[in-house]
Every structure is written in structure tokens, then in C-alpha cells.
Design a protein around this motif. Structure first.
Motif, PDB file in Angstrom:
ATOM      1  N   GLY A   1      -5.100 -26.592 -51.140  1.00 14.00           N
ATOM      2  CA  GLY A   1      -5.760 -26.859 -52.409  1.00 14.00           C
ATOM      3  C   GLY A   1      -6.514 -28.174 -52.399  1.00 14.00           C
ATOM      4  O   GLY A   1      -7.579 -28.295 -53.007  1.00 14.00           O
TER       5      GLY A   1
ATOM      6  N   PHE B   1      -6.349 -18.616 -54.862  1.00 14.66           N
ATOM      7  CA  PHE B   1      -7.665 -18.998 -54.348  1.00 14.66           C
ATOM      8  C   PHE B   1      -8.649 -17.834 -54.457  1.00 14.66           C
ATOM      9  O   PHE B   1      -8.272 -16.671 -54.328  1.00 14.66           O
ATOM     10  CB  PHE B   1      -7.572 -19.413 -52.873  1.00 14.66           C
ATOM     11  CG  PHE B   1      -6.727 -20.634 -52.643  1.00 14.66           C
ATOM     12  CD1 PHE B   1      -7.274 -21.907 -52.767  1.00 14.66           C
ATOM     13  CD2 PHE B   1      -5.392 -20.511 -52.296  1.00 14.66           C
ATOM     14  CE1 PHE B   1      -6.496 -23.029 -52.539  1.00 14.66           C
ATOM     15  CE2 PHE B   1      -4.609 -21.628 -52.080  1.00 14.66           C
ATOM     16  CZ  PHE B   1      -5.173 -22.897 -52.205  1.00 14.66           C
TER      17      PHE B   1
ATOM     18  N   LEU C   1     -10.033 -22.843 -55.727  1.00  7.88           N
ATOM     19  CA  LEU C   1      -8.857 -22.561 -56.535  1.00  7.88           C
ATOM     20  C   LEU C   1      -9.212 -21.719 -57.748  1.00  7.88           C
ATOM     21  O   LEU C   1     -10.262 -21.912 -58.377  1.00  7.88           O
ATOM     22  CB  LEU C   1      -8.224 -23.875 -57.013  1.00  7.88           C
ATOM     23  CG  LEU C   1      -7.461 -24.697 -55.966  1.00  7.88           C
ATOM     24  CD1 LEU C   1      -7.310 -26.128 -56.433  1.00  7.88           C
ATOM     25  CD2 LEU C   1      -6.092 -24.081 -55.692  1.00  7.88           C
TER      26      LEU C   1
ATOM     27  N   GLY D   1      -4.539 -21.409 -60.027  1.00  7.37           N
ATOM     28  CA  GLY D   1      -4.301 -22.249 -58.862  1.00  7.37           C
ATOM     29  C   GLY D   1      -4.467 -23.716 -59.164  1.00  7.37           C
ATOM     30  O   GLY D   1      -3.676 -24.559 -58.704  1.00  7.37           O
TER      31      GLY D   1
END
Length: 297
Positions: A14, A49, A58, A62
Motif C-alpha cells: 500500500g 487494490f 488502493l 484499502g
């Protein structure tokens, strides 16, 4: 693969926004990272994702989940790193007791230890030899520097030898040549209270009996450094630990004379629990034993 491992992979990806970069940081292959993220998404039941030719982005879920996961992963990494340092004896707490006879060797050991393990919290206290070993057995001390005594339940090694020394003001050197000088018989003796150092005071009493000395006046104090200050102030004379006091005195104000005689010397040992497994203690013992060996050469 634990959940914290899955979270770590998610956080790294991330933050990196790229599978190749994230896999390199984690030290795994890109296909392995892809499987880990897919596994985490299956557990959560949510996509983390969006994958496209433009890269990895993301999802809304997320982004929210990353904010929650980052502190957890950081804390887990911190705890893991601290655990490794504790296991290596690089951090933790160490409690040491010492008697005045061991002051110099203990100080040298602490300096050497501190240079290698600066993050260990160390406490050290001047405690009578008689009190140290029970405290060691009760885990109130980790290491004890005490007068050598029969203690088969503890491990030990001899670290120094000591004997009594006569200490008197340099300004009285004209009338005092030694403890046998007549002037000494009329001077106050500055002594440690028997409860503070019973073994040492026993040796002092044996000296008096051997020399036939009956002090005209005795001032009883709680600390060896108080003895030194009082003698330096010209308030009397003292019998002290020869090895330790020699390194502490101001030779322009005090004179120290070692005393040879029957049963007036003793050895000091370092003691520890035979079952000791704490890395922080074992690391100190290794360094202290090396210092003690060089100290006695």
C-alpha cells in the motif's frame, strides 16, 4: 503465514504502490506477494487494490484499512526488534550489589559493559557481603560482588584480594609513622558500624586485638566515604579497605599504609545464580570475568 505477515505485506504494498518494489522490500517474489494479498482479501471479503496497466491503486476500503493496519505493523516490528535485542542481552535491566573491596574491579566491568550495551538499565548499590547473597537468591540482585564465602548453591569467581589499611591525615605525618606510633593510641578511630560491614569490622577488631589497641574514642559512621572525609578533616584515623581506598584518596591530605598481619586479608568474589539464563546477566558476566582476569594479572 500469520495474519501479521499478511498485514505487513499489505502495508508495504500500500505504501509502495508497486508489486515489484514491495516484493523487493519484503524479500519475497512477486507471485508470492500476489498470493498473500489475495489471501488477505479472501479473509476480509473486500478488495484492497485496483490492478491495471497503469499500476496498483488502493480501493476506498484499502485506503481506510491501510490507516488502521500501519500502526499495528509498526508496533509489531518494534516489539520484534526489541525481543531480538533482549535475547541478545542488548536491553533489559541489571541489578548489581557490591562491597567496597570490589569497587575498582566492579567499576571497570561496568564501564566496559556500558560501552557495549548502552541501552541496558543498570542499578548498583553498596551492600554488605552478608546481605548480598540472600538478595541474589531472592532475585533482588542479578550479580553480587561480595567477600568470598561458602555458597555451594551459587556460581562464583574470585575477582580481587584485599587487606586492611591504616589511613591518617597527612598533616599528622610528623608524629605518626604507622599504626604502631604512640600518638595513634590517643586519637579517635573513625569506624563503620558493625551492622553495615560485619565481616570487615570483624577483621578490624582482630587487628586491634593483635596490636593491643584500645581506641580512646570511636566515631561510628554508615559509609566508607564518610570515614575518608572525617579523616581528611583531621577528626581521627581509620582502618579501611586497602585496595579500594588507595584509588580514592587525596594524597596531599591523606596517607594510606597497608597492614600485614595474621588473618587480616580476604578475597572478593563475583556471585550469580547457577541457573541464570537472562541474556543481559550472562553478557555482563562474560565481560566482568574478562575484566577480573586482567585486573589480577
Amino acid at each position: 503465514m500469520t495474519r501479521i505477515d499478511l498485514l505487513r505485506s499489505f502495508v508495504i504494498l500500500g505504501e509502495a504502490g508497486n508489486y515489484t518494489i514491495a516484493a523487493d522490500r519484503l524479500g519475497i517474489s512477486q507471485p508470492t506477494l500476489t498470493k498473500q494479498i489475495a489471501r488477505l482479501e479472501d479473509i476480509l471479503g473486500q478488495l484492497l487494490f485496483h490492478r491495471s496497466r497503469q499500476g496498483t491503486e488502493l480501493t476506498d476500503f484499502g485506503r481506510q484499512f491501510l490507516v488502521e493496519a500501519q500502526p499495528l505493523v509498526r508496533e509489531a516490528d518494534r516489539i520484534w526488534a526489541r525481543g531480538l535485542r533482549m535475547a541478545a542481552g542488548q536491553t533489559g535491566q541489571l541489578a548489581i550489589g557490591f562491597t567496597f573491596s570490589a569497587l575498582e574491579v566492579m567499576t571497570r566491568a561496568l564501564i566496559a559493559y556500558r560501552e557495549t550495551f548502552p541501552d541496558v538499565e543498570i542499578s548498583f548499590d553498596d551492600i554488605s557481603s552478608q546481605s548480598q547473597l540472600p538478595m541474589l537468591r531472592e532475585h533482588r540482585l542479578d550479580v553480587a560482588f561480595a567477600r568470598l564465602q561458602d555458597s555451594p548453591d551459587l556460581s562464583s569467581c574470585i575477582v580481587s584480594s584485599d587487606r586492611l589499611a591504616f589511613v591518617f591525615p597527612a598533616e599528622r605525618a610528623g608524629e605518626i609513622e604507622s599504626i604502631d606510633s604512640p600518638a595513634v593510641r590517643h586519637m579517635p578511630f573513625i569506624r563503620l558500624k558493625h551492622a553495615i560491614a560485619p565481616g570487615f569490622e570483624g577483621a578490624v577488631q582482630r587487628l586491634f586485638e593483635w596490636k593491643g589497641i584500645e581506641p580512646a574514642v570511636t566515631h561510628w559512621v554508615n559509609e566508607s566515604l564518610v570515614q575518608l572525609r572525617m579523616v581528611a578533616a583531621g577528626l581521627g584515623v581509620a582502618i579501611m579497605h586497602g585496595s579500594a581506598v588507595s584509588s580514592l584518596i587525596d594524597r596531599s591530605r591523606l596517607v594510606v599504609q597497608p597492614i600485614d598481619g595474621p588473618d587480616l586479608g580476604w578475597q572478593t568474589a563475583m556471585y550469580w545464580r547457577s541457573t541464570e539464563k537472562k541474556p543481559v546477566v550472562l553478557q555482563f558476566l562474560k565481560i566482568a570475568e574478562g575484566v577480573a582476569a586482567s585486573f589480577q594479572k
